[in-house]
Design an enzyme around this catalytic site. Structure first.
Site, short mmCIF file in Angstrom:
data_model
loop_
_atom_site.label_atom_id
_atom_site.label_comp_id
_atom_site.label_asym_id
_atom_site.label_seq_id
_atom_site.Cartn_x
_atom_site.Cartn_y
_atom_site.Cartn_z
N ASP A 7 3.80 22.20 -14.29
CA ASP A 7 4.88 22.75 -14.68
C ASP A 7 5.86 21.77 -15.18
OD1 ASP A 7 4.02 25.23 -13.92
OD2 ASP A 7 4.98 25.16 -12.09
N GLN B 294 -2.05 21.99 -14.70
CA GLN B 294 -2.01 21.23 -13.46
C GLN B 294 -1.16 20.03 -13.63
OE1 GLN B 294 -5.25 22.94 -13.37
NE2 GLN B 294 -3.50 24.56 -13.29
N GLY C 44 5.47 33.73 -10.40
CA GLY C 44 6.77 34.01 -10.32
C GLY C 44 7.61 33.42 -9.12
P1 GDP Z 1 3.59 23.73 -18.13
O1 GDP Z 1 2.95 24.54 -16.96
O2 GDP Z 1 3.63 22.26 -18.21
O3 GDP Z 1 3.30 24.01 -19.48
O4 GDP Z 1 5.41 23.96 -18.08
P2 GDP Z 1 5.73 25.48 -17.86
O5 GDP Z 1 5.69 26.16 -19.09
O6 GDP Z 1 5.11 26.27 -16.65
O7 GDP Z 1 7.05 25.22 -17.45
C1 GDP Z 1 8.32 24.67 -18.06
C2 GDP Z 1 9.36 25.36 -18.27
O8 GDP Z 1 10.34 24.53 -18.78
C3 GDP Z 1 8.93 26.50 -19.36
O9 GDP Z 1 9.98 27.65 -18.97
C4 GDP Z 1 9.56 25.80 -20.60
O10 GDP Z 1 9.99 26.91 -21.47
C5 GDP Z 1 10.89 25.18 -20.04
N1 GDP Z 1 11.23 23.80 -20.79
C6 GDP Z 1 10.69 23.08 -21.46
N2 GDP Z 1 11.06 21.89 -21.67
C7 GDP Z 1 12.37 22.27 -21.67
C8 GDP Z 1 13.55 21.56 -21.88
O11 GDP Z 1 13.68 20.41 -22.45
N3 GDP Z 1 14.80 22.32 -21.40
C9 GDP Z 1 14.76 23.51 -20.68
N4 GDP Z 1 15.77 23.88 -20.61
N5 GDP Z 1 13.57 23.88 -20.60
C10 GDP Z 1 12.32 23.46 -21.09
P1 IMO Z 2 0.47 24.50 -14.89
O1 IMO Z 2 -0.95 24.01 -15.69
C1 IMO Z 2 2.16 24.32 -10.84
C2 IMO Z 2 -0.71 24.87 -7.51
C3 IMO Z 2 -0.75 25.96 -6.59
C4 IMO Z 2 -1.17 25.38 -5.43
C5 IMO Z 2 -2.19 24.49 -5.71
C6 IMO Z 2 -3.49 25.24 -5.82
O2 IMO Z 2 1.19 25.65 -15.19
O3 IMO Z 2 1.26 23.40 -14.71
P2 IMO Z 2 -4.79 26.94 -6.97
O4 IMO Z 2 -4.70 28.27 -7.54
O5 IMO Z 2 -5.01 26.03 -8.38
O6 IMO Z 2 -6.10 26.65 -6.27
O7 IMO Z 2 -3.73 26.31 -6.21
O8 IMO Z 2 -1.90 24.13 -7.10
N1 IMO Z 2 -0.75 24.98 -8.97
C7 IMO Z 2 0.02 24.86 -9.88
N2 IMO Z 2 1.32 24.40 -9.78
N3 IMO Z 2 1.47 24.46 -11.95
C8 IMO Z 2 0.23 24.80 -12.22
O9 IMO Z 2 -0.25 24.73 -13.51
C9 IMO Z 2 -0.48 25.09 -11.31
N4 IMO Z 2 -1.96 25.63 -11.13
C10 IMO Z 2 -1.93 25.51 -9.63
O10 IMO Z 2 0.81 26.41 -6.80
O11 IMO Z 2 -0.05 24.68 -4.82
MG MG Z 3 3.14 26.09 -15.84
#
Ligand code: GDP
Ligand code: IMO
Ligand code: MG
Length: 427
Positions: free
Chosen positions: A13, A223, A301
């Site tokens: 994330d 991840q 969530g």
């Molecule tokens: P990923 O799994 O690595 O693609 O990241 P996610 O999308 O799960 O989580 C990143 C969150 O941060 C998302 O809700 C993005 O829209 C948000 N995001 C990304 N870059 C920025 C930033 O520079 N500022 C803010 N406020 N939100 C950001």
């Molecule tokens: P993105 O690509 C954050 C975490 C789960 C759990 C562990 C193992 O959005 O960054 P799994 O279901 O893979 O067997 O769970 O890894 N996890 C993540 N945490 N971002 C993800 O993907 C994740 N994918 C798995 O919360 O701790």
């Molecule tokens: Mg993510």
């Protein structure tokens, strides 16, 4: 040829989806190479917001080819739903290809994922996303997995499904879970197979051809390095290899195909699920960061756990991935904090260390060594260059660059595509 890997440096994330979408403007192909719909990648542009779980974040670039590589585990039902979601969002003009060697997640994998967690005592639960990821990779390693190429052939699919249910139904019976009938899954899933069949190809051949034709390929990690099966905080990890080293194995390209590795980090740290987290804290500041950063899982969530930036973690990611650039994300979320802490080392049994202990029992004993820096109050969400940043924000970024020894390539000041400042061109 260019081969740029987008890799998470922390526990996921970090903003990989945003950066992949951004860099995809210049890419010919975008490849997701591991994981499945445990991932949740958020992309925001033109007042629209999309959450992708399986489809690469390059899908909004209509001239590019988007590939689901052989290292992925694909839930066909989730994939069909994601394609429908794109259609509803008026995203119709794209080019998608799915590897015939990727593995298929079926309903019993999801039940097994839940069952294995249920059987563990609380402190040992991984806190998985319950998407069936671990059990599907287990089937792959046990050589009983069903690959996409077999899934789209009704005879092969039914035959393998029969073998696997013969085995897993015995386990379900033992644990008092519902047993599956072959027909029940087959009838539902053969319809999904028909829908994805037109996209299925030998993506290894396709990618090698692209390489030979000097194309630009962007690899989108899911991840993060700390969730890597080998280099993460085992056993609190996922079941695949999200690092740059995973790219050749999971795509069919050779290791020489990687020319740059972009590490994605938040300006702080978050984690969902269980496992040790040295810089974690839970107070008013953490609540403020969680609220302004909207730190709730894209896939489940769940509220994300919050911590200060940990450069021991980032240096580990640098070593494992060979980072050639760093994207610092969500810098805007730190606006308004009086001071910021950066972890520069750990104390383990009174010794200062600069690595992550392999055993989780030692990692649990690590205490962060912090450096404190002054914060800033100015709104930075419209900043378009490094020079425009407040002095203390500049200082914070510089310190991250010094402590990691990786060039700052991008910093991000908001979720939108336009809120991205480039300092080093990588694509
Ligand atoms: P990923 O799994 O690595 O693609 O990241 P996610 O999308 O799960 O989580 C990143 C969150 O941060 C998302 O809700 C993005 O829209 C948000 N995001 C990304 N870059 C920025 C930033 O520079 N500022 C803010 N406020 N939100 C950001
Ligand atoms: P993105 O690509 C954050 C975490 C789960 C759990 C562990 C193992 O959005 O960054 P799994 O279901 O893979 O067997 O769970 O890894 N996890 C993540 N945490 N971002 C993800 O993907 C994740 N994918 C798995 O919360 O701790
Ligand atoms: Mg993510």
């Amino acid at each position: 040829m260019k081969g740029v890997v987008v890799v998470g440096t922390q526990w996921g994330d970090e903003g990989k989806g945003k950066i992949t979408d951004f860099l995809a403007e210049k890419a010919d192909l975008i490849v997701r190479f591991q994981g499945g719909n445990n991932a949740g990648h958020t992309i925001q542009f033109n007042n629209k917001k999309f959450a992708l779980h399986l489809i690469p974040s390059g899908i909004f670039r209509k001239d590019a080819v988007n590939v689901l590589g052989n290292g992925m585990v694909i839930n066909p039902k989730a994939l069909v739903e994601e394609l429908e979601m794109l259609q509803e969002g008026a995203v119709n003009d794209f080019n998608l290809v799915i590897s015939n060697r990727a593995h298929i997640i079926l309903p019993y994998h999801i039940v097994l994922d839940g069952l294995f967690e249920e059987l563990k005592e609380d402190s040992k639960k991984v806190g998985t996303t319950k998407k069936g990821i671990g059990p599907t990779y287990t089937d792959k390693a046990s050589r009983i997995g069903i690959r996409v190429g077999e899934f789209i052939d009704e005879t092969l699919f039914k035959d393998k499904l029969k073998d696997n249910l013969n085995y897993y139904n015995k386990l379900f019976k033992l644990f008092g879970k519902k047993e599956y009938s072959v027909e029940e899954i087959f009838e539902e899933y053969k319809e999904f197979a028909k829908k994805i069949k037109p996209f299925v190809k030998d993506t290894g051949l396709l990618l090698n051809k692209a390489k030979d034709n000097n194309k630009k390929i962007l690899f989108e990690g899911a991840q993060g390095t700390q969730l890597c099966l080998d280099h993460g905080t085992y056993p609190f990890v996922t079941s695949s290899s999200p690092t740059a080293a995973g790219v050749p194995l999971n795509t069919g390209l050779s290791p020489q195909s990687i020319t740059d590795v972009m590490g994605i980090t938040k300006a702080y740290t978050t984690r969902v699920g269980s496992g040790n987290f040295v810089t974690e804290f839970e107070d008013e500041t953490a609540t403020k960061i969680r609220t302004s950063g909207n730190e709730f899982g894209t896939t489940t969530g769940r509220p994300r756990r919050i911590g200060w930036l940990d450069t021991v973690v980032l240096r580990h990611a640098k070593r494992v991935n060979g980072l050639t650039g760093l994207s610092v994300m969500l810098l805007d979320v730190l606006t308004g904090l009086e001071e910021l802490k950066i972890c520069i080392a750990y104390k383990l049994d009174n010794k200062t260390i600069d690595y992550i202990p392999a055993n989780i029992s030692d990692y649990k004993k690590c205490v962060p060594v912090y450096e404190t820096m002054p914060g800033w109050n100015e709104d930075i969400t419209n900043v378009t260059s490094y020079e425009e940043l407040p002095k203390n924000a500049k200082q914070y970024l510089k310190r991250i660059e010094q402590l990691t020894g990786v060039d700052l390539a991008i910093f991000s000041v908001g979720p939108d595509r336009t809120q991205t400042v480039v300092l080093k061109n990588m694509m």
